[in-house]
Structures are given as C-alpha cells and as structure tokens.
Scaffold this active site. Structure first.
Site, PDB file in Angstrom:
ATOM      1  N   SER A 124      -0.276  -5.763  -3.624  1.00 45.79           N
ATOM      2  CA  SER A 124       1.211  -5.366  -3.359  1.00 45.79           C
ATOM      3  C   SER A 124       1.684  -6.596  -2.913  1.00 45.79           C
ATOM      4  O   SER A 124       1.520  -7.684  -2.460  1.00 45.79           O
ATOM      5  CB  SER A 124       1.029  -4.324  -2.032  1.00 45.79           C
ATOM      6  OG  SER A 124       2.326  -3.978  -1.812  1.00 45.79           O
ATOM      7  N   LYS A 179      -4.288   1.349  -1.758  1.00 45.29           N
ATOM      8  CA  LYS A 179      -2.921   1.095  -2.211  1.00 45.29           C
ATOM      9  C   LYS A 179      -2.023   2.193  -2.563  1.00 45.29           C
ATOM     10  O   LYS A 179      -1.032   2.129  -2.545  1.00 45.29           O
ATOM     11  CB  LYS A 179      -3.382   0.221  -3.515  1.00 45.29           C
ATOM     12  CG  LYS A 179      -2.093  -0.296  -4.376  1.00 45.29           C
ATOM     13  CD  LYS A 179      -1.276  -1.495  -3.415  1.00 45.29           C
ATOM     14  CE  LYS A 179      -0.017  -1.554  -4.194  1.00 45.29           C
ATOM     15  NZ  LYS A 179       0.752  -1.232  -5.158  1.00 45.29           N
ATOM     16  N   HIS A 182      -0.674   3.510   0.657  1.00 46.79           N
ATOM     17  CA  HIS A 182       0.399   2.426   0.634  1.00 46.79           C
ATOM     18  C   HIS A 182       1.722   2.808  -0.274  1.00 46.79           C
ATOM     19  O   HIS A 182       2.758   2.945   0.384  1.00 46.79           O
ATOM     20  CB  HIS A 182       0.063   1.021   0.116  1.00 46.79           C
ATOM     21  CG  HIS A 182       1.135   0.005   0.158  1.00 46.79           C
ATOM     22  ND1 HIS A 182       2.049  -0.116  -0.947  1.00 46.79           N
ATOM     23  CD2 HIS A 182       1.687  -1.042   0.799  1.00 46.79           C
ATOM     24  CE1 HIS A 182       2.923  -1.107  -0.570  1.00 46.79           C
ATOM     25  NE2 HIS A 182       2.683  -1.616   0.351  1.00 46.79           N
ATOM     26  N   ASN A 183       1.513   2.995  -1.246  1.00 41.28           N
ATOM     27  CA  ASN A 183       2.701   3.383  -2.271  1.00 41.28           C
ATOM     28  C   ASN A 183       3.534   4.609  -2.037  1.00 41.28           C
ATOM     29  O   ASN A 183       4.590   4.831  -1.929  1.00 41.28           O
ATOM     30  CB  ASN A 183       2.408   3.347  -3.886  1.00 41.28           C
ATOM     31  CG  ASN A 183       2.368   2.035  -4.241  1.00 41.28           C
ATOM     32  OD1 ASN A 183       1.956   1.316  -3.591  1.00 41.28           O
ATOM     33  ND2 ASN A 183       2.428   1.867  -5.692  1.00 41.28           N
TER      34      ASN A 183
HETATM   35  C1  6PG Z   1       3.755  -2.953  -4.649  1.00 42.88           C
HETATM   36  C2  6PG Z   1       4.510  -1.910  -5.027  1.00 42.88           C
HETATM   37  C3  6PG Z   1       4.185  -1.917  -6.833  1.00 42.88           C
HETATM   38  C4  6PG Z   1       5.385  -1.398  -7.414  1.00 42.88           C
HETATM   39  C5  6PG Z   1       5.273   0.135  -7.418  1.00 42.88           C
HETATM   40  C6  6PG Z   1       6.553   0.790  -7.741  1.00 42.88           C
HETATM   41  O1  6PG Z   1       2.875  -2.647  -3.895  1.00 42.88           O
HETATM   42  O2  6PG Z   1       3.874  -4.251  -4.694  1.00 42.88           O
HETATM   43  O3  6PG Z   1       4.159  -0.471  -4.557  1.00 42.88           O
HETATM   44  O4  6PG Z   1       3.035  -1.601  -7.059  1.00 42.88           O
HETATM   45  O5  6PG Z   1       6.488  -1.612  -7.403  1.00 42.88           O
HETATM   46  O6  6PG Z   1       4.248   0.677  -8.498  1.00 42.88           O
HETATM   47  O7  6PG Z   1       6.224   2.206  -8.277  1.00 42.88           O
HETATM   48  P1  6PG Z   1       7.267   3.200  -8.632  1.00 42.88           P
HETATM   49  O8  6PG Z   1       7.682   2.651 -10.099  1.00 42.88           O
HETATM   50  O9  6PG Z   1       6.651   4.461  -9.089  1.00 42.88           O
HETATM   51  O10 6PG Z   1       8.502   3.372  -7.781  1.00 42.88           O
END
Ligand code: 6PG
Length: 464
Positions: A124, A179, A182-183
């Site tokens: 991330s 992860k 986290h998202n």
């Molecule tokens: C991170 C973000 C990264 C990404 C997401 C965006 O932790 O660096 O979460 O993984 O920006 O996947 O997800 P969406 O496109 O579904 O908003």
C-alpha cells in the site's frame, strides 16, 4: 544486512518504483516486462532489464526470488503458468498485486505441490509509497518470509518510532486479506470525508477553498491522517484553464477496482457486520449512476434548505466518532477472517504496519495498536481504552450530523450507517425477536427463547 538478488516481473509504474526502491537499498534487481516501451522506461530510470523471460530467469541466481507486480486476476495466473516449467524446487514467487486472498490461498497450495514457495504481499501507498517506502502486509509460508525479510524490511516505510511498516501476518492469503480490509477501510474513510465535504458545501454553503482550510485545521488534531491532508490539498487545486476549483469540474461518479467490494463480500460471507464499509462501496455505485441521478433529481427535486443546526466543530467530532466505528468494523472482520482461516492474525501488528506508508496512515492508528496490545484485547475496538472515551464524547455530535443531514436531504450513508452500527451493537435487545417469530410463522424455522434453552416452534395460526 545481507544483500539479495531479486527478479521483478512487471515494470508498470508500481513495479518500476518498487524495483528502484529495492535497488536504492543496495539489493540487485533484474527486471522484465512484456511491453517493450515499459522496458525502455525502466532502463531509462536506471534499472537492469532483461528483454526475454529466458534471459531474466537465467540472470537470477538459484534459488530464485521473483516478485510479480502485474495486474491482479487472470494475469497473475498466466505469469505463474509461464514461469512454472522453468522454476526449480526452492524458488520463491511473490505476488505484490492487489490479489483476491482466495486466489492467493489457491496459488500457494498449487505452488507448494511443486515445492515452490509463494508469498502474497499487500503493498500500500501508491506510486510514491512503492518508490520511497510502502506499508507491506506479508502472507504465506514463514520459510519464504525468512528468505526475503531483510529486503522487505529495508524497503518499507518507517513509523514515527522508527519501526518498519512491514510484517509477516500469517499463512496463505493472510497478507492479501489484510490488504483487502485496508482497502475496505480506505473506502469507508474516503466516503466519510466526502460526506463531510458535501455537508460543508451543501449544508453550510462553503466553497472548496473554505472547506480546504477546515480540513487543513482538522489535520492538526485527532483526525490527522494522509487522507485528510490530501483532501485539503485537492480542494485547494485550481483548474489552470478556468481558474475554478478543480474539484467542482470533476465528474461526481467514482470507479472501483474490486477490493472494497471484496471486503464487503467477505464481511457478508463471514457474517460480520461491516455496514460502513459496505455503504462506502454502495455509495460509489450510486455515484456511478450519473444519468439516472440527473433524471431523478429533475423529476423528484427537493429543496430542503441548509443544515441550520450544523457547525464545523460538530462535524469534526462526528467524523472522528464515525472513523472509530468504521475501523472497529474492519478489525472485527480481520478477527473473524483470522479465526475462520486459522491465520492467528496479530491485530496490534496490523495496526502498526498501517501507521506509515499506506493510504489510511493516521496518528489514530497508534491508539489502535495499543488497544490490541493490551493483555485483554477489546471485544470490539469501540470499547478499547483510549477510544471508548472519545467515542462516547463525540457520539452526540454524530447524532446531530445524521439528524441535520436527514433534514436537509443530504445523503450520508457512511456517517449514518456508522451511527446505526454503534446503536445496534450497543443495544442489548434488538427487534430480531420479531424476525425470529416471523420466520417461524411462515417457514417453521424455529426460534430460541430467553428463558430456557432449546429450539422451539409455535403453531402461530392455531389460535386464529
Ligand atoms: C493502496 C491503495 C491502492 C489503490 C486501490 C484503489 O493501498 O495503495 O489502496 O491499492 O489505490 O486499489 O482502489 P479503487 O480503484 O478500487 O478505488
């Protein structure tokens, strides 16, 4: 610290930045990528790039360590299938994409049969994080982790106390599950902030620069976090052509790539209430229905006026309360996932890994880490020492915000679902007694009683 040689497959911006970060730390990286233009860009950036997969595999010392940074999904399976005939027992494959943890579990089992190690690492922090220090959530066999831990720790972000934001969290898909969560929390956090922006704009009549100042101030207090910081910056940005706030010119229709949806699905699958995360996903789906919204807004227009009973201090406190509640849902999901998949996740460790480098990094995570370190981990994060007091203190603010938004007709699905979760989880008695009776009435599904044990059925129509 021992230096390693690692192969990096996939030199898009994330892969390239990660490779540069790894080589900055003194390790040797050999890259490969199918796209010739991306190979060229990686070379220009100073990376050592092999033109063919054969050359790439030959250049790597045995046992090989190959880190994949390819788009999650079918591409990962394709790359693994193309590598497999040329790999040897003892080699280690790492998937650093946003893979579905179910896929990671499957891939780990498949590769184990070939005696090839496999780690699923949640990375991330976006492009910047990959280049200068991401937060890294590692899952897979501990032996694989031991092989690569020095390198991984060397490239990770550092928390304020200097510890690396990288940790092995459990077997199989544990890293990708964390992860994913986290998202899911990232979705909830972003939606809660966006709802505050809407309340400032539509409820309080503020413009982007006024709201930017408020978010900037919030970033000095208990809400201090990367997402609040960038919100203030985004709202300050002007469109170079029109000199208008750029945010006012951006279509209000948000996309998604799956991880928030997977979090909500995992919560449903495991029977864990995570309504604020789910509502954040749904809110993006509502936003995406632009044409339909425009049509309905004409047809069923409502002008309910400003949110007169609202002020920014109340909003700030309400956001903090909702944030604690949303994180409580995410941590409850990880707890349930850990039990279900036997990962034995250390939730304090998860909070620590999220303190820097990742998108949801926030001062508040220090308190979350402490909460889960206490001898008796809280039943629910809402009850954790240090957080429970703040939540109780600010709950009346959340109630005011929800009521005012409802009166003004401003949709706040994440804020209001946070309040509903709180109120549901703090009600010792809910109306599910009636639901059970209804189920038994029409389907003889039986019910349990409060005064004696066992399953009961009533002939509900007998007395009619
Ligand atoms: C991170 C973000 C990264 C990404 C997401 C965006 O932790 O660096 O979460 O993984 O920006 O996947 O997800 P969406 O496109 O579904 O908003």
């Amino acid at each position: 610290m021992s230096k390693q040689t690692l192969g990096l497959l996939g030199l898009g911006v994330m892969g390239r930045n990660l490779a540069l970060n790894i080589s900055d730390k003194g390790h040797t990286v050999i890259g490969h990528e199918r796209d010739a233009a991306l190979r060229g860009t990686a070379r220009q950036a100073g990376l050592n790039v092999a033109d063919t997969l054969d050359a790439f595999l030959t250049a790597l010392p045995s046992p090989r360590v190959i880190w994949l940074m390819v788009t999650a999904g079918a591409a990962v399976d394709e790359v693994i299938a193309s590598l497999l005939p040329q790999l040897s027992p003892g080699d280690l494959v790492i998937d650093g994409g946003n893979s579905d943890f179910h896929d990671t579990e499957r891939r780990a089992k498949d590769l184990k049969e070939h005696r090839i190690g496999f780690l699923g690492i949640g990375v991330s922090g976006g492009e910047e994080g990959a280049r200068h220090g991401p937060s890294l959530m590692i899952g897979g066999e501990q032996q694989g982790w031991e092989t690569i831990s020095n390198l991984v720790v060397s490239i990770a972000a550092r928390a304020r106390d200097g510890t690396a934001c990288a940790a092995w969290l459990g077997e199989g898909g544990a890293g990708h599950f964390v992860k994913m969560t986290h998202n899911g929390i990232e979705y909830a956090d972003m939606q809660l902030i966006a709802e505050c922006w809407d309340l400032m704009r539509r409820g309080l009549g503020l413009d982007a620069s006024g709201a930017a100042e408020i978010f900037k101030g919030w970033n000095e207090g208990p809400l201090a976090s990367y997402l609040i910081e960038i919100t203030s910056r985004v709202l300050t940005q002007l469109d170079p052509e029109t000199s208008r706030p750029l945010v006012d010119l951006i279509a209000d229709s948000a996309g998604e790539k799956g991880t928030g949806r997977w979090t909500a699905t995992a919560a449903l699958d495991l029977g864990v209430p995570a309504p604020t995360i789910a509502e954040a996903v749904m809110a993006r789906a509502v936003s995406a229905r632009l044409e339909e919204r425009e049509y309905l807004s004409e047809l069923l227009s409502k002008d309910l006026g400003r949110a007169v009973g609202l002020d920014v201090t109340t909003l700030e406190r309400a956001l903090l309360a909702a944030k604690i509640i949303a994180y409580a849902q995410g941590f409850a999901l990880m707890d349930a996932g850990s039990r279900h998949y036997n990962w034995n996740l250390a939730l304090d460790q998860v909070a620590r890994v999220w303190r820097a480098g990742c998108i949801i990094r926030a001062d508040f995570l220090d308190d979350v880490a402490v909460a889960f370190t206490e001898q008796t981990a809280p039943f629910n994060l809402m009850s954790a020492p240090g957080l429970a007091d703040r939540l109780t203190e600010h709950l009346s603010d959340l109630r005011i915000v929800v009521a005012e938004a409802a009166r003004a007709g401003i949709p706040i699905p994440a804020l209001s679902s946070a309040l509903a979760y709180h109120d549901g989880m703090t009600s010792a008695r809910l109306p599910a007694d009636l639901i059970q009776a209804q189920r038994d009435y029409f389907g003889a599904h039986t019910y349990r009683r409060t005064d004696r044990s066992g399953d009961f059925h009533t002939d509900w129509t007998g007395s009619e």
